[in-house]
Design a protein around this motif. Structure first.
Motif, short mmCIF file in Angstrom:
data_model
loop_
_atom_site.label_atom_id
_atom_site.label_comp_id
_atom_site.label_asym_id
_atom_site.label_seq_id
_atom_site.Cartn_x
_atom_site.Cartn_y
_atom_site.Cartn_z
N SER A 69 0.88 -1.16 0.00
CA SER A 69 0.00 0.00 0.00
C SER A 69 0.91 1.21 0.00
O SER A 69 2.07 1.11 0.44
CB SER A 69 -0.89 0.00 1.23
N PRO A 70 0.45 2.36 -0.51
CA PRO A 70 1.35 3.52 -0.57
C PRO A 70 1.96 3.84 0.79
O PRO A 70 3.09 4.30 0.86
CB PRO A 70 0.42 4.64 -1.04
N THR A 95 7.02 7.72 -3.31
CA THR A 95 6.01 6.66 -3.12
C THR A 95 5.45 6.21 -4.46
O THR A 95 5.35 5.00 -4.74
CB THR A 95 4.87 7.19 -2.21
N LEU A 96 5.12 7.18 -5.31
CA LEU A 96 4.55 6.83 -6.63
C LEU A 96 5.58 6.06 -7.47
O LEU A 96 5.24 5.05 -8.10
CB LEU A 96 4.09 8.08 -7.37
N LEU A 97 6.84 6.52 -7.46
CA LEU A 97 7.85 5.83 -8.26
C LEU A 97 8.10 4.41 -7.73
O LEU A 97 8.31 3.48 -8.51
CB LEU A 97 9.17 6.62 -8.28
N SER A 98 8.05 4.25 -6.41
CA SER A 98 8.26 2.90 -5.86
C SER A 98 7.11 1.97 -6.26
O SER A 98 7.33 0.81 -6.57
CB SER A 98 8.33 2.95 -4.33
N LEU A 99 5.89 2.51 -6.24
CA LEU A 99 4.76 1.68 -6.68
C LEU A 99 4.89 1.34 -8.17
O LEU A 99 4.62 0.21 -8.59
CB LEU A 99 3.44 2.42 -6.45
N GLY A 100 5.32 2.33 -8.96
CA GLY A 100 5.53 2.09 -10.40
C GLY A 100 6.58 1.00 -10.60
O GLY A 100 6.41 0.09 -11.43
N GLU A 101 7.64 1.05 -9.82
CA GLU A 101 8.71 0.06 -9.94
C GLU A 101 8.20 -1.33 -9.55
O GLU A 101 8.51 -2.34 -10.18
CB GLU A 101 9.87 0.47 -9.05
N TYR A 102 7.38 -1.35 -8.52
CA TYR A 102 6.78 -2.62 -8.08
C TYR A 102 5.97 -3.24 -9.22
O TYR A 102 6.11 -4.42 -9.53
CB TYR A 102 5.89 -2.35 -6.86
N GLY A 378 0.70 2.19 -10.78
CA GLY A 378 1.10 2.70 -9.47
C GLY A 378 0.27 3.92 -9.07
O GLY A 378 -0.16 4.04 -7.92
N ILE A 379 0.03 4.81 -10.02
CA ILE A 379 -0.74 6.03 -9.72
C ILE A 379 -2.20 5.66 -9.38
O ILE A 379 -2.77 6.14 -8.40
CB ILE A 379 -0.68 7.02 -10.91
N LEU A 380 -2.78 4.77 -10.19
CA LEU A 380 -4.17 4.35 -9.93
C LEU A 380 -4.27 3.70 -8.56
O LEU A 380 -5.20 3.96 -7.79
CB LEU A 380 -4.64 3.35 -11.01
N HIS A 381 -3.29 2.85 -8.25
CA HIS A 381 -3.27 2.16 -6.97
C HIS A 381 -3.22 3.17 -5.81
O HIS A 381 -3.99 3.08 -4.85
CB HIS A 381 -2.05 1.23 -6.94
N ALA A 382 -2.34 4.15 -5.93
CA ALA A 382 -2.17 5.12 -4.84
C ALA A 382 -3.46 5.92 -4.62
O ALA A 382 -3.91 6.10 -3.49
CB ALA A 382 -1.01 6.06 -5.15
N LEU A 383 -4.08 6.38 -5.72
CA LEU A 383 -5.30 7.19 -5.57
C LEU A 383 -6.44 6.35 -5.00
O LEU A 383 -7.22 6.80 -4.16
CB LEU A 383 -5.72 7.79 -6.93
N SER A 384 -6.52 5.10 -5.46
CA SER A 384 -7.59 4.22 -4.99
C SER A 384 -7.43 3.96 -3.48
O SER A 384 -8.40 3.92 -2.73
CB SER A 384 -7.52 2.92 -5.80
#
Ligand code: ASP
Length: 391
Positions: A69-70, A95-102, A378-384
């Motif tokens: 999770s973010p 945080t966004l870049l880490s989610l994108g990398e994931y 990653g961006i969609l995940h963070a906003l959701s």
């Protein structure tokens, strides 16, 4: 606990012993530790080194059982929208870049967790044409399990202001969770965001901003500079953004983000294609490629946006290519091994020659498209996640 922490602590006994075992800088291992993920290209080395600690890791061990999770990145991401790079601070971006990398790692290895956006609706509303961005959001939403619809609205039928607000009311009535909006007028997604009750992502507005492009470009750069044992740092890179800066929302978002990440940013273009306020953007400005490209690690070429020009900004495309198009001679002015980017669509032979665009040794253009899907996941995940936590 994140999987990178458990690998580093439980198998190697901490950051420093892991750095020694893997022959890497402790700061690199610290980066994996903080991000919660280990970049995929390092998995073979980690698996090999773990053997001497009597652990047999498989690629599955590099995935947490659940999507991060973010807030698992050590910082609570709390943004409802993604409208401009100005709305984010450095920890939001990390945080966004880490989610994108994931998601970049996950997309390559196995199918992503479709429960992240399950039951949510993503509507892509594009008042301007798009190939990459729209398809990339569509794919990103579907990979995360959302119901996705895409609406193309011909700009000729749109009267600004009232029609946009009418559209907002119609869209709101469909109860979407996330809207991605591309519009020819700067500020249109921000206006929509005030009128709807869901998250809004700016997928490009006029000549204002294209924040998701800047994020995917930053992630592409981190990946490229982490290759061959590099540290993946953007900090300290000299990056030239070249061409039609005046009409480019990509340039505006990238200047903000790259400055935030510590790069030295240069703008190179003819005076007619440089905004008059560019000297206040925190960049160095050049008009000729020879001096501007000197010592550059990265060259970001921009499309000559003829559809936004009323009048002649350049004498002819041929002359433009001669002075400002990237060919082998001009590439030679940059640092040895410099990498080339372009947000697409490209005007081949106008701002970039095909032999450079298609050379996998120097061009990151295909990687930008691939990274775009993961970054948007990653961006969609963070906003959701922010929506789910809202009271
Ligand atoms: N695709 C990018 C944008 O939408 C760049 C371009 O169109 O030239 O701004």
């Amino acid at each position: 606990m994140s999987y990178s922490k458990s690998i580093i602590d439980d198998i190697f006994g901490g950051i420093r012993p892991a750095a020694r075992a893997l022959d890497k800088a402790a700061t690199t291992i610290q980066g994996w530790y903080d991000a919660g993920t280990i970049p995929q290209k390092h998995w073979p080395d980690v698996m090999e080194a773990a053997k001497s600690f009597n652990h047999h890791l498989t690629p599955d061990d590099f995935f947490p059982s659940q999507a991060p999770s973010p807030s698992s990145f050590g910082y609570a991401f709390d943004k409802m929208h993604c409208l401009s790079i100005d709305d984010f601070h450095r920890p939001d971006i990390e945080t966004l870049l880490s989610l994108g990398e994931y998601y970049l790692d996950l997309n390559v290895q196995k199918s992503p967790d479709r429960s992240v956006l399950k039951g949510k609706t993503l509507i892509n509303v594009f008042f301007e044409n798009s190939t990459r961005t729209e398809k990339s959001f569509e794919l990103a939403g579907k990979r995360l399990g959302a119901d996705v619809i895409s609406m193309q609205i011909a700009s000729s039928s749109v009267k600004k202001g009232e029609t946009l607000l009418d559209t907002a009311a119609t869209l709101n009535a469909m109860n979407p969770d996330i809207l991605t909006v591309r519009h020819g007028s700067s500020g249109a997604p921000a206006l929509l965001a005030q009128k709807v009750s869901c998250s809004v992502i700016n997928a490009g507005d006029g000549i204002h901003e294209h924040p998701t492009q800047a994020l995917l470009d930053a992630l592409t750069l981190r990946q490229a500079f982490a290759r061959d044992g590099g540290d993946g740092q953007i900090d300290g890179l000299r990056i030239a953004i070249c061409g039609d800066i005046l009409h480019s929302r990509v340039a505006r978002s990238n200047v903000k983000l790259l400055n935030m990440l510590g790069a030295e940013v240069r703008l190179i273009g003819p005076p007619t294609l440089l905004p008059i306020d560019a000297d206040r953007w925190g960049v160095d400005i050049f008009h000729d490629m020879k001096t501007g490209l000197k010592g550059c690690d990265v060259i970001m070429m921009l499309r000559l946006q003829l559809e936004r020009m009323n009048g002649a900004f350049v004498p002819s495309k041929r002359e433009y290519f001669h002075f400002h198009g990237l060919d082998r001679t001009k590439l030679g002015y940059a640092k040895d091994g410099a990498l080339v980017m372009h947000p697409g669509p490209m005007n081949r032979g106008v701002e970039i020659s095909s032999d450079i665009a298609d050379d996998p040794e120097i061009s990151l253009i295909t990687q930008q498209v691939e990274t775009g899907v993961a970054m948007r996941m990653g961006i969609l995940h963070a906003l959701s996640d922010v929506q789910d936590k809202a009271p």
